[in-house]
Scaffold this active site. Sequence first.
Site, PDB file in Angstrom:
ATOM      1  N   VAL A   1      -1.517   7.501  -7.159  1.00 34.91           N
ATOM      2  CA  VAL A   1      -0.437   8.062  -6.343  1.00 34.91           C
ATOM      3  C   VAL A   1       0.927   7.507  -6.708  1.00 34.91           C
ATOM      4  CG1 VAL A   1      -1.803   8.745  -4.344  1.00 34.91           C
ATOM      5  CG2 VAL A   1      -0.957   6.418  -4.495  1.00 34.91           C
TER       6      VAL A   1
ATOM      7  N   GLY B   1       4.380   1.364  -9.681  1.00 37.19           N
ATOM      8  CA  GLY B   1       5.514   0.548  -9.244  1.00 37.19           C
ATOM      9  C   GLY B   1       5.926  -0.449 -10.288  1.00 37.19           C
TER      10      GLY B   1
ATOM     11  N   GLY C   1       2.575  -2.735 -10.719  1.00 30.42           N
ATOM     12  CA  GLY C   1       1.210  -2.248 -10.661  1.00 30.42           C
ATOM     13  C   GLY C   1       1.137  -0.763 -10.366  1.00 30.42           C
TER      14      GLY C   1
ATOM     15  N   LYS D   1      -3.252  -1.278  -4.683  1.00 31.70           N
ATOM     16  CA  LYS D   1      -2.283  -1.580  -5.746  1.00 31.70           C
ATOM     17  C   LYS D   1      -2.951  -2.498  -6.762  1.00 31.70           C
ATOM     18  CE  LYS D   1       1.706  -4.122  -5.437  1.00 31.70           C
ATOM     19  NZ  LYS D   1       3.105  -4.290  -5.020  1.00 31.70           N
TER      20      LYS D   1
ATOM     21  N   ASP E   1      13.900  -5.225  -2.217  1.00 35.42           N
ATOM     22  CA  ASP E   1      13.665  -3.991  -2.974  1.00 35.42           C
ATOM     23  C   ASP E   1      13.486  -2.804  -2.033  1.00 35.42           C
ATOM     24  OD1 ASP E   1      13.492  -2.504  -5.244  1.00 35.42           O
ATOM     25  OD2 ASP E   1      11.393  -2.946  -5.650  1.00 35.42           O
TER      26      ASP E   1
END
Length: 453
Positions: free
Chosen positions: A203, A206, A209, A226, A335
């Site tokens: 999906v 990042g 990962g 993740k 972030d």
Amino acid sequence: MEVGNLRFLTALDISENMLGGEIPNSLGDCVALVSLRIGDNSFHGSIPQSIKSLRGIEELDLSHNNFSGEIPQFLEVFRFLKVLNLSYNNFEGMLPREGVFENATTTSIIGNAKLCGGLPEFQLPKCISGSSKSRKVHHVLRLSAFVICGLLVISLVLAILYLSWCKKQVPELVSSSIDVLCPNISYGTILKATNGFSSTNLVGVGSFGSVYKGVLEDNGTNVAVKVLHLVGRGALKSFIVECEVLRNIRHRNLLKIMTVCSGVDYQGNDFKAIVYDFMDNGSLEQWLHPNATPSHENEPPKKVNFIERINIATSVAFALDYLHHQCHNPIIHCDLKPSNVPLDAHMVAHVGDFGLAKFPLGSSLDTIANHMSSMGLRGTIGYALPEYAMGCEVLREGDVYSFGVLLLEMFTGLSPTNDRFKDNMTLHNFVAMVNVVEWVFMPYVQKLEGAFS
Ligand SMILES: *[C@@H]1O[C@H](CO)[C@@H](O)[C@H](O)[C@H]1NC(C)=O
Ligand SMILES: *[C@@H]1O[C@H](CO)[C@@H](O)[C@H](O)[C@H]1NC(C)=O
Ligand SMILES: *[C@@H]1O[C@H](CO)[C@@H](O)[C@H](O)[C@H]1NC(C)=O
């Protein structure tokens, strides 16, 4: 004097001229300076305190001038300073010993007759405190040295006792709590849950990962996994930081961690993954920019209405307030951006991805995680505080800045990295320029009019 107006100046080289006078205080306003070379001139005076704000500087050449006074201590903490040339001046007093002053090949201080101290590599005389020393003073000094030595020995013993006590406490605290909150799950379970990490389950990808959708076999719950790319630098650190952060927090608008997997895969490679609650509605990013994010199935285009946007914005604000002010150890997310704001089935936002999170300076966890999360990485272009690029330390204000960008993006539908934002035009300037009320509300007004007519 006007040099301070050059806010974005990165290099200034006026060496080998016949310039004189003192360094203007306003030079401290050039916070983006990376290289400052003013060697071979006739400058005098001391290094002004305002230079303290040039935190991003890498090269500083003051050689062959007539600078005097002490070498300021703050040069020690300039993390990026690599070359420092103070040679052939009139500096005096003690040479600092840390930071750039640890390396005698990149720091040059020759030709300063009045300097003392520093590391032995600089071959400076020892510093002598005080000038007139009679026998009596010597005697008193010796006596106090004796007393101080005694005190030192006692505190050393205490420190050793304290340290050995800490050693017993700290690792236990970290590992046991992670185990309690995040009981381990095996590689095999995750492999099955994600259908062998199949691309249809992927999906998102990042910074450190890939995120897969999965179904746990034993109870059928949907999860997001993740999987960390351990080859990349910083991934392991981000894993540890994320565990450290997540085990400390609990809030309805933060993404909940279910468990972690830390072991080896079937090839014997290190494998680390974090398992979260699955968020049915993807991330805010997909809702704000449905065309940019490819959808797997033939879903209808996503739309998020005005009230939902307000609710999401409020939820993110609650989450930030909790991280910054309410939880036991304050956390800076570092972030915040739409792709890190997943939405659950009821369109409630849960802020996630703490891989870059930091603890503010001075907090008890400051050292544990800050030195683990990679120094250079502080968020995403467009959302990160611009000062971070210049070596500014992480601040709560940085998250607030990102939140501001997020708000502007949510209500204009324009991403801060949109092609139209070039040169001096930013999302912020753009919003300041256009008639926001019209831009944001017109579609809703038109819809209302449509409904009534
Ligand atoms: C350098 O400065 C000192 C005072 O700090 C002064 O006595 C000396 O004359 C100066 N030297 C030159 C070459 O200007
Ligand atoms: C000093 O800096 C030089 C150049 O960056 C480097 O090669 C050297 O290893 C450093 N020495 C020490 C002791 O750190
Ligand atoms: C510092 O400046 C002096 C004189 O300009 C020069 O001889 C020396 O090589 C420089 N040192 C460094 C480390 O750049």
